[in-house]
Write a protein that holds these residues in place. Structure first.
Motif, PDB file in Angstrom:
ATOM      1  N   ILE A 180       0.889  -1.159   0.000  1.00  0.00           N
ATOM      2  CA  ILE A 180       0.000   0.000   0.000  1.00  0.00           C
ATOM      3  C   ILE A 180       0.931   1.214   0.000  1.00  0.00           C
ATOM      4  O   ILE A 180       1.689   1.409   0.946  1.00  0.00           O
ATOM      5  CB  ILE A 180      -0.906   0.032   1.244  1.00  0.00           C
ATOM      6  CG1 ILE A 180      -1.611  -1.307   1.459  1.00  0.00           C
ATOM      7  CG2 ILE A 180      -1.888   1.190   1.165  1.00  0.00           C
ATOM      8  CD1 ILE A 180      -2.591  -1.704   0.408  1.00  0.00           C
ATOM      9  N   VAL A 181       0.877   2.020  -1.072  1.00  0.00           N
ATOM     10  CA  VAL A 181       1.806   3.144  -1.218  1.00  0.00           C
ATOM     11  C   VAL A 181       1.062   4.413  -1.614  1.00  0.00           C
ATOM     12  O   VAL A 181      -0.101   4.376  -2.004  1.00  0.00           O
ATOM     13  CB  VAL A 181       2.906   2.830  -2.265  1.00  0.00           C
ATOM     14  CG1 VAL A 181       3.704   1.590  -1.877  1.00  0.00           C
ATOM     15  CG2 VAL A 181       2.317   2.670  -3.653  1.00  0.00           C
ATOM     16  N   LYS A 182       1.772   5.525  -1.536  1.00  0.00           N
ATOM     17  CA  LYS A 182       1.203   6.794  -2.004  1.00  0.00           C
ATOM     18  C   LYS A 182       1.033   6.724  -3.517  1.00  0.00           C
ATOM     19  O   LYS A 182       1.901   6.183  -4.220  1.00  0.00           O
ATOM     20  CB  LYS A 182       2.126   7.948  -1.617  1.00  0.00           C
ATOM     21  CG  LYS A 182       2.176   8.182  -0.120  1.00  0.00           C
ATOM     22  CD  LYS A 182       3.070   9.356   0.236  1.00  0.00           C
ATOM     23  CE  LYS A 182       3.002   9.613   1.733  1.00  0.00           C
ATOM     24  NZ  LYS A 182       3.797  10.776   2.130  1.00  0.00           N
ATOM     25  N   PRO A 183      -0.064   7.259  -4.037  1.00  0.00           N
ATOM     26  CA  PRO A 183      -0.349   7.125  -5.470  1.00  0.00           C
ATOM     27  C   PRO A 183       0.740   7.670  -6.393  1.00  0.00           C
ATOM     28  O   PRO A 183       1.006   7.090  -7.439  1.00  0.00           O
ATOM     29  CB  PRO A 183      -1.649   7.914  -5.655  1.00  0.00           C
ATOM     30  CG  PRO A 183      -2.275   7.953  -4.317  1.00  0.00           C
ATOM     31  CD  PRO A 183      -1.148   7.939  -3.329  1.00  0.00           C
ATOM     32  N   PHE A 184       1.405   8.745  -6.003  1.00  0.00           N
ATOM     33  CA  PHE A 184       2.414   9.319  -6.896  1.00  0.00           C
ATOM     34  C   PHE A 184       3.690   8.477  -6.936  1.00  0.00           C
ATOM     35  O   PHE A 184       4.556   8.708  -7.776  1.00  0.00           O
ATOM     36  CB  PHE A 184       2.725  10.776  -6.525  1.00  0.00           C
ATOM     37  CG  PHE A 184       3.419  10.958  -5.200  1.00  0.00           C
ATOM     38  CD1 PHE A 184       4.794  10.930  -5.118  1.00  0.00           C
ATOM     39  CD2 PHE A 184       2.673  11.175  -4.043  1.00  0.00           C
ATOM     40  CE1 PHE A 184       5.432  11.111  -3.903  1.00  0.00           C
ATOM     41  CE2 PHE A 184       3.305  11.362  -2.824  1.00  0.00           C
ATOM     42  CZ  PHE A 184       4.689  11.329  -2.754  1.00  0.00           C
ATOM     43  N   LYS A 185       3.790   7.457  -6.079  1.00  0.00           N
ATOM     44  CA  LYS A 185       4.939   6.555  -6.085  1.00  0.00           C
ATOM     45  C   LYS A 185       4.673   5.280  -6.889  1.00  0.00           C
ATOM     46  O   LYS A 185       5.555   4.439  -7.035  1.00  0.00           O
ATOM     47  CB  LYS A 185       5.327   6.175  -4.650  1.00  0.00           C
ATOM     48  CG  LYS A 185       5.988   7.289  -3.886  1.00  0.00           C
ATOM     49  CD  LYS A 185       7.230   7.730  -4.620  1.00  0.00           C
ATOM     50  CE  LYS A 185       8.356   8.074  -3.709  1.00  0.00           C
ATOM     51  NZ  LYS A 185       9.598   8.262  -4.459  1.00  0.00           N
ATOM     52  N   LEU A 186       3.480   5.138  -7.431  1.00  0.00           N
ATOM     53  CA  LEU A 186       3.092   3.934  -8.146  1.00  0.00           C
ATOM     54  C   LEU A 186       4.023   3.620  -9.316  1.00  0.00           C
ATOM     55  O   LEU A 186       4.506   2.499  -9.453  1.00  0.00           O
ATOM     56  CB  LEU A 186       1.646   4.047  -8.629  1.00  0.00           C
ATOM     57  CG  LEU A 186       1.122   2.896  -9.481  1.00  0.00           C
ATOM     58  CD1 LEU A 186       1.187   1.586  -8.726  1.00  0.00           C
ATOM     59  CD2 LEU A 186      -0.298   3.185  -9.924  1.00  0.00           C
ATOM     60  N   ASP A 187       4.302   4.588 -10.158  1.00  0.00           N
ATOM     61  CA  ASP A 187       5.165   4.348 -11.317  1.00  0.00           C
ATOM     62  C   ASP A 187       6.576   3.966 -10.893  1.00  0.00           C
ATOM     63  O   ASP A 187       7.205   3.107 -11.519  1.00  0.00           O
ATOM     64  CB  ASP A 187       5.203   5.577 -12.233  1.00  0.00           C
ATOM     65  CG  ASP A 187       3.935   5.725 -13.049  1.00  0.00           C
ATOM     66  OD1 ASP A 187       3.242   4.717 -13.270  1.00  0.00           O
ATOM     67  OD2 ASP A 187       3.631   6.862 -13.465  1.00  0.00           O
ATOM     68  N   ASP A 188       7.092   4.580  -9.835  1.00  0.00           N
ATOM     69  CA  ASP A 188       8.423   4.242  -9.337  1.00  0.00           C
ATOM     70  C   ASP A 188       8.476   2.792  -8.862  1.00  0.00           C
ATOM     71  O   ASP A 188       9.435   2.068  -9.143  1.00  0.00           O
ATOM     72  CB  ASP A 188       8.831   5.171  -8.188  1.00  0.00           C
ATOM     73  CG  ASP A 188       9.000   6.614  -8.627  1.00  0.00           C
ATOM     74  OD1 ASP A 188       9.166   6.857  -9.843  1.00  0.00           O
ATOM     75  OD2 ASP A 188       8.968   7.504  -7.755  1.00  0.00           O
ATOM     76  N   VAL A 189       7.442   2.366  -8.148  1.00  0.00           N
ATOM     77  CA  VAL A 189       7.398   0.992  -7.640  1.00  0.00           C
ATOM     78  C   VAL A 189       7.269   0.010  -8.796  1.00  0.00           C
ATOM     79  O   VAL A 189       7.972  -1.010  -8.849  1.00  0.00           O
ATOM     80  CB  VAL A 189       6.239   0.808  -6.632  1.00  0.00           C
ATOM     81  CG1 VAL A 189       6.076  -0.657  -6.245  1.00  0.00           C
ATOM     82  CG2 VAL A 189       6.481   1.660  -5.393  1.00  0.00           C
ATOM     83  N   ARG A 190       6.396   0.292  -9.747  1.00  0.00           N
ATOM     84  CA  ARG A 190       6.220  -0.595 -10.904  1.00  0.00           C
ATOM     85  C   ARG A 190       7.531  -0.740 -11.672  1.00  0.00           C
ATOM     86  O   ARG A 190       7.924  -1.840 -12.071  1.00  0.00           O
ATOM     87  CB  ARG A 190       5.130  -0.059 -11.830  1.00  0.00           C
ATOM     88  CG  ARG A 190       4.822  -1.009 -12.986  1.00  0.00           C
ATOM     89  CD  ARG A 190       4.079  -0.333 -14.114  1.00  0.00           C
ATOM     90  NE  ARG A 190       4.695   0.890 -14.580  1.00  0.00           N
ATOM     91  CZ  ARG A 190       5.758   0.937 -15.415  1.00  0.00           C
ATOM     92  NH1 ARG A 190       6.324  -0.172 -15.832  1.00  0.00           N
ATOM     93  NH2 ARG A 190       6.255   2.092 -15.812  1.00  0.00           N
ATOM     94  N   GLU A 191       8.218   0.368 -11.863  1.00  0.00           N
ATOM     95  CA  GLU A 191       9.491   0.349 -12.574  1.00  0.00           C
ATOM     96  C   GLU A 191      10.545  -0.453 -11.806  1.00  0.00           C
ATOM     97  O   GLU A 191      11.301  -1.230 -12.398  1.00  0.00           O
ATOM     98  CB  GLU A 191       9.976   1.793 -12.765  1.00  0.00           C
ATOM     99  CG  GLU A 191      10.871   1.980 -13.954  1.00  0.00           C
ATOM    100  CD  GLU A 191      11.095   3.457 -14.216  1.00  0.00           C
ATOM    101  OE1 GLU A 191      12.207   3.924 -13.920  1.00  0.00           O
ATOM    102  OE2 GLU A 191      10.171   4.130 -14.699  1.00  0.00           O
ATOM    103  N   ALA A 192      10.599  -0.283 -10.484  1.00  0.00           N
ATOM    104  CA  ALA A 192      11.564  -1.016  -9.659  1.00  0.00           C
ATOM    105  C   ALA A 192      11.305  -2.516  -9.722  1.00  0.00           C
ATOM    106  O   ALA A 192      12.247  -3.315  -9.801  1.00  0.00           O
ATOM    107  CB  ALA A 192      11.513  -0.509  -8.225  1.00  0.00           C
ATOM    108  N   LEU A 193      10.037  -2.920  -9.694  1.00  0.00           N
ATOM    109  CA  LEU A 193       9.704  -4.339  -9.792  1.00  0.00           C
ATOM    110  C   LEU A 193      10.042  -4.880 -11.179  1.00  0.00           C
ATOM    111  O   LEU A 193      10.551  -5.990 -11.315  1.00  0.00           O
ATOM    112  CB  LEU A 193       8.224  -4.561  -9.475  1.00  0.00           C
ATOM    113  CG  LEU A 193       7.820  -4.375  -8.013  1.00  0.00           C
ATOM    114  CD1 LEU A 193       6.309  -4.438  -7.870  1.00  0.00           C
ATOM    115  CD2 LEU A 193       8.499  -5.397  -7.118  1.00  0.00           C
ATOM    116  N   SER A 194       9.782  -4.097 -12.185  1.00  0.00           N
ATOM    117  CA  SER A 194      10.099  -4.503 -13.552  1.00  0.00           C
ATOM    118  C   SER A 194      11.601  -4.688 -13.735  1.00  0.00           C
ATOM    119  O   SER A 194      12.042  -5.615 -14.417  1.00  0.00           O
ATOM    120  CB  SER A 194       9.574  -3.454 -14.533  1.00  0.00           C
ATOM    121  OG  SER A 194       9.830  -3.839 -15.853  1.00  0.00           O
ATOM    122  N   ASP A 195      12.398  -3.840 -13.099  1.00  0.00           N
ATOM    123  CA  ASP A 195      13.853  -3.919 -13.210  1.00  0.00           C
ATOM    124  C   ASP A 195      14.420  -5.217 -12.654  1.00  0.00           C
ATOM    125  O   ASP A 195      15.482  -5.666 -13.090  1.00  0.00           O
ATOM    126  CB  ASP A 195      14.523  -2.728 -12.509  1.00  0.00           C
ATOM    127  CG  ASP A 195      14.332  -1.419 -13.265  1.00  0.00           C
ATOM    128  OD1 ASP A 195      13.919  -1.466 -14.449  1.00  0.00           O
ATOM    129  OD2 ASP A 195      14.584  -0.349 -12.670  1.00  0.00           O
TER     130      ASP A 195
END
Length: 112
Positions: free
Chosen positions: A7-22
């Motif tokens: 559960i994260v802040k909405p503006f951090k969603l893209d950062d988290v998705r990118e980190a998982l993708s990496d």
């Protein structure tokens, strides 16, 4: 296999998705949710009237991962979602008994 729910802040969603993708995690499910913890909401002013916003917008990210990737995934999410402020969120890790890919019938790690 584990299910990682963050559960994260909405503006951090893209950062988290990118980190998982990496780190090789390509399949995630994202839900827009609302909630509060220690933040306990905040007050806002709208047309001269003050009101309390109890539930704050959050993003819920779910990813099924193999046991080998759990620690990397937790580190990736923690690093990407951290702002250093209250309300950064939580990560939950639960065991997955079984995973089945509907299209092919693959099970277990192959289905992830």
């Amino acid at each position: 296999m584990k299910l990682i729910t963050a559960i994260v802040k909405p503006f951090k969603l893209d950062d988290v998705r990118e980190a998982l993708s990496d780190i090789g995690i390509s399949g995630v499910t994202v839900t827009e949710v609302k909630g509060f913890g220690r933040q306990k909401g905040h007050t806002e002013l709208y047309r001269g009237a003050e009101y309390v916003v109890d539930f704050l917008p959050k993003a819920k990210i779910e990813a099924a991962v193999t046991d080998e990737l759990v620690e990397q995934a937790l580190e990736a999410v923690t690093t990407a979602a951290n702002t250093g402020r209250i309300g950064d969120g939580k990560i939950f890790v639960t065991n997955l008994e079984q995973v089945i890919r509907i299209r092919t019938g693959e099970t277990g790690n192959d289905a992830i």
